[in-house]
Design a protein around this motif. Structure first.
Motif, mmCIF file in Angstrom:
data_model
loop_
_atom_site.group_PDB
_atom_site.id
_atom_site.type_symbol
_atom_site.label_atom_id
_atom_site.label_comp_id
_atom_site.label_asym_id
_atom_site.label_seq_id
_atom_site.Cartn_x
_atom_site.Cartn_y
_atom_site.Cartn_z
ATOM 1 N N LYS A 191 -50.128 9.847 -6.788
ATOM 2 C CA LYS A 191 -48.861 9.423 -7.381
ATOM 3 C C LYS A 191 -47.717 9.542 -6.383
ATOM 4 C CE LYS A 191 -45.977 10.204 -11.465
ATOM 5 N NZ LYS A 191 -45.806 11.004 -12.715
ATOM 6 N N ALA A 192 -47.713 10.620 -5.585
ATOM 7 C CA ALA A 192 -46.667 10.788 -4.579
ATOM 8 C C ALA A 192 -46.726 9.678 -3.529
ATOM 9 C CB ALA A 192 -46.807 12.158 -3.918
ATOM 10 N N MET A 193 -47.945 9.280 -3.135
ATOM 11 C CA MET A 193 -48.064 8.198 -2.151
ATOM 12 C C MET A 193 -47.663 6.866 -2.760
ATOM 13 S SD MET A 193 -48.766 7.351 0.949
ATOM 14 C CE MET A 193 -49.649 8.767 1.641
ATOM 15 N N ARG A 194 -47.992 6.626 -4.025
ATOM 16 C CA ARG A 194 -47.630 5.360 -4.674
ATOM 17 C C ARG A 194 -46.109 5.226 -4.767
ATOM 18 N NH1 ARG A 194 -50.618 5.950 -8.586
ATOM 19 N NH2 ARG A 194 -49.205 6.801 -10.156
ATOM 20 N N LEU A 195 -45.433 6.298 -5.169
ATOM 21 C CA LEU A 195 -43.967 6.243 -5.252
ATOM 22 C C LEU A 195 -43.334 6.084 -3.859
ATOM 23 C CD1 LEU A 195 -43.340 9.047 -7.915
ATOM 24 C CD2 LEU A 195 -43.284 6.567 -8.256
ATOM 25 N N SER A 196 -43.913 6.751 -2.869
ATOM 26 C CA SER A 196 -43.360 6.672 -1.509
ATOM 27 C C SER A 196 -43.492 5.265 -0.946
ATOM 28 C CB SER A 196 -44.074 7.678 -0.603
ATOM 29 O OG SER A 196 -43.919 8.985 -1.093
ATOM 30 N N LEU A 197 -44.641 4.619 -1.119
ATOM 31 C CA LEU A 197 -44.843 3.268 -0.602
ATOM 32 C C LEU A 197 -43.948 2.260 -1.311
ATOM 33 C CD1 LEU A 197 -48.723 3.270 -0.172
ATOM 34 C CD2 LEU A 197 -47.006 3.220 1.636
ATOM 35 N N ALA A 198 -43.767 2.422 -2.617
ATOM 36 C CA ALA A 198 -42.890 1.501 -3.344
ATOM 37 C C ALA A 198 -41.455 1.610 -2.840
ATOM 38 C CB ALA A 198 -42.962 1.794 -4.844
ATOM 39 N N LYS A 199 -41.006 2.822 -2.601
ATOM 40 C CA LYS A 199 -39.650 3.019 -2.069
ATOM 41 C C LYS A 199 -39.527 2.470 -0.649
ATOM 42 C CE LYS A 199 -36.519 6.815 -0.851
ATOM 43 N NZ LYS A 199 -36.354 8.298 -0.878
ATOM 44 N N THR A 200 -40.516 2.720 0.187
ATOM 45 C CA THR A 200 -40.469 2.251 1.575
ATOM 46 C C THR A 200 -40.516 0.734 1.651
ATOM 47 O OG1 THR A 200 -41.558 4.277 2.311
ATOM 48 C CG2 THR A 200 -41.597 2.411 3.804
ATOM 49 N N GLY A 201 -41.387 0.102 0.853
ATOM 50 C CA GLY A 201 -41.473 -1.353 0.875
ATOM 51 C C GLY A 201 -40.180 -2.016 0.481
ATOM 52 N N ASP A 202 -39.498 -1.430 -0.474
ATOM 53 C CA ASP A 202 -38.239 -2.027 -0.920
ATOM 54 C C ASP A 202 -37.133 -1.857 0.118
ATOM 55 O OD1 ASP A 202 -36.506 -3.174 -3.095
ATOM 56 O OD2 ASP A 202 -35.549 -1.209 -2.887
ATOM 57 N N ARG A 203 -37.102 -0.716 0.822
ATOM 58 C CA ARG A 203 -35.993 -0.427 1.737
ATOM 59 C C ARG A 203 -36.215 -0.968 3.155
ATOM 60 N NH1 ARG A 203 -33.763 5.704 0.448
ATOM 61 N NH2 ARG A 203 -33.279 5.348 -1.772
ATOM 62 N N THR A 204 -37.439 -0.984 3.616
ATOM 63 C CA THR A 204 -37.680 -1.386 5.002
ATOM 64 C C THR A 204 -38.198 -2.823 5.133
ATOM 65 O OG1 THR A 204 -39.950 -0.516 4.980
ATOM 66 C CG2 THR A 204 -38.179 0.992 5.640
ATOM 67 N N LEU A 205 -38.995 -3.295 4.170
ATOM 68 C CA LEU A 205 -39.592 -4.628 4.274
ATOM 69 C C LEU A 205 -38.978 -5.635 3.307
ATOM 70 C CD1 LEU A 205 -43.391 -3.709 4.611
ATOM 71 C CD2 LEU A 205 -41.656 -3.927 6.398
ATOM 72 N N MET B 18 -40.451 6.804 7.015
ATOM 73 C CA MET B 18 -39.921 6.910 5.661
ATOM 74 C C MET B 18 -41.033 7.201 4.658
ATOM 75 S SD MET B 18 -37.533 4.217 3.534
ATOM 76 C CE MET B 18 -36.270 4.323 4.805
ATOM 77 N N THR B 19 -42.200 6.600 4.845
ATOM 78 C CA THR B 19 -43.316 6.855 3.931
ATOM 79 C C THR B 19 -43.760 8.304 3.991
ATOM 80 O OG1 THR B 19 -44.083 4.558 4.136
ATOM 81 C CG2 THR B 19 -45.667 6.185 3.342
ATOM 82 N N LEU B 20 -43.915 8.840 5.212
ATOM 83 C CA LEU B 20 -44.378 10.219 5.343
ATOM 84 C C LEU B 20 -43.317 11.217 4.865
ATOM 85 C CD1 LEU B 20 -46.589 12.114 6.253
ATOM 86 C CD2 LEU B 20 -45.642 12.039 8.570
ATOM 87 N N GLU B 21 -42.056 10.939 5.128
ATOM 88 C CA GLU B 21 -40.987 11.841 4.690
ATOM 89 C C GLU B 21 -40.915 11.907 3.166
ATOM 90 O OE1 GLU B 21 -36.116 12.377 5.160
ATOM 91 O OE2 GLU B 21 -37.161 10.668 6.083
ATOM 92 N N SER B 22 -40.979 10.745 2.531
ATOM 93 C CA SER B 22 -40.932 10.735 1.070
ATOM 94 C C SER B 22 -42.179 11.369 0.458
ATOM 95 C CB SER B 22 -40.778 9.292 0.579
ATOM 96 O OG SER B 22 -40.758 9.233 -0.833
#
Length: 372
Positions: A18-32, A117-121
């Motif tokens: 769950k932590a990785m899913r939330l982190s990737l969703a946040k990173t995809g929206d902000r960086t890509l 950003m993914t690893l930090e989140s």
């Protein structure tokens, strides 16, 4: 702690997936600017010797430097790299699989924000998840050439291996993102001990654990601006003054710290430090002549002495030191000299008789009439 706060608020327990899913969703929206969905998260224990078999080939391998000298890796397969680059440059992910290609340094720079950003989140959200090591404080430190060299950079111990299966833009492209991190507990990281301890000791540990950049300078090359503007890829620049023993190790302020010798350690370049009292390196030979060196001293003659002479006879003779000149020398006779008395007597020359000279016959000159 986050777990207690979530339980107090009635929220569900946080898991690594769950932590990785939330982190990737946040990173995809902000960086890509495109959605990234986690399809699956694998979790294994990995030794550095097994790294090459566990990673995709080809792959983009990024080095991550953490606190206390910890080294980790972030790895992306070619499809994940292609999807991220298309999203950043075109604003969308193109359908179809991208051709596999060797990653470049430009790819590493474009993936930096995504990985950090993914690893930090993920480290923040999964802080209370059991069985996970400390993952805070890691940052991008460059691109690694291949898995073999990457394994040499890792500590010879078991590492956590996370494998995230990614879905870009609703399945337009799929790929993998790997994290390889050392199994370090938070108590073993600098500044995370439960006991605060003595402040000077903590300060010293924090300062000594800070990274310092050193520059190994082989030589310096000066070029006019006209030649610099014409530099191109694959051009060879002659380093006439470069020698293996002439490496200078310089600090962040440019000052020379010590000398070194260029060498190799495994597959990587290395330098061997030289003591401060070592002689300076000799410059490399160039096309022109170097400075003239002093001529060697001539050996002393060792032949036999002249016959009949003793060694004492060959020594420099002793001379008596001249005595002091008299202060009042005898005055000279001021009487003038008589020229007649001082001039020697020579016999007077006899006069030559002109009648004894014979007459000369005229020289015949044809073609010229001489007057009578």
């Amino acid at each position: 702690m986050l777990g207690a706060r979530r339980a107090a608020l009635g929220l569900s327990e946080m898991t690594p997936a769950k932590a990785m899913r939330l982190s990737l969703a946040k990173t995809g929206d902000r960086t890509l600017g495109v959605p990234i969905v986690l399809k699956d998260l694998g979790r294994k224990s990995l030794m550095p010797d097994d790294l090459a078999a566990a990673l995709p080939d080809p792959a983009l391998i990024l080095r991550l430097d953490g606190p206390g000298g910890a080294v980790g890796l972030a790895v992306m397969c070619p499809q994940a790299v292609a999807a991220a680059i298309e999203a950043q440059t075109l604003g969308k992910v193109l359908p179809g699989a991208a051709p596999d290609r060797k990653p470049t340094a430009t790819d590493a720079l474009l993936m930096r924000d995504l990985v950090e950003m993914t690893l930090e989140s993920f480290a923040s959200l999964a802080a209370d998840c059991t069985g996970l090591p400390a993952m805070e404080g890691y940052g991008f430190a460059g691109r690694m050439p291949d898995a073999r060299v990457s394994a040499m950079a890792l500590q010879d111990a078991a590492h956590l291996h996370l494998i995230a299966e990614l879905d870009f833009s609703g399945g337009v492209k799929t790929g993998q993102l790997h994290f390889v991190l050392p199994n370090r507990t938070r108590a073993a990281m600098p500044g995370t001990a439960e006991e605060p301890g003595d402040w000077p000791d903590l300060m010293e540990k924090a300062v000594m654990a800070s990274p310092v950049s050193l520059e190994a300078r082989l030589c310096r090359l000066r070029l006019p601006l006209s030649e610099v503007s014409r530099l191109h890829v694959d051009q060879v620049l002659p380093l006439e003054q470069a020698t293996l023993d002439g490496v200078e190790l310089r600090g962040m302020d440019g000052r020379k710290l010590m000398g070194a010798r260029l060498g190799r350690s495994g597959a990587m370049r290395a330098v061997r430090l030289r003591s401060g009292d070592a002689p300076p390196p000799q410059p490399a030979l160039s096309a022109g002549l170097g400075p003239m060196s002093a001529a060697p001293a001539m050996p002393a003659a060792t032949g036999p002495a002249a016959p009949g002479l003793a060694p004492a006879d060959l020594a420099a003779p002793d001379f008596d030191a001249p005595g002091p000149l008299p202060l009042d020398p005898a005055p000279l006779d001021p009487a003038p000299l008589d020229p007649a008395s001082s001039t020697p007597d020579f016999p007077a020359p006899e006069p030559m008789a002109l009648d004894d000279i014979p007459a000369l016959d005229p020289v015949p000159m044809p073609g010229i009439d001489l007057p009578d």
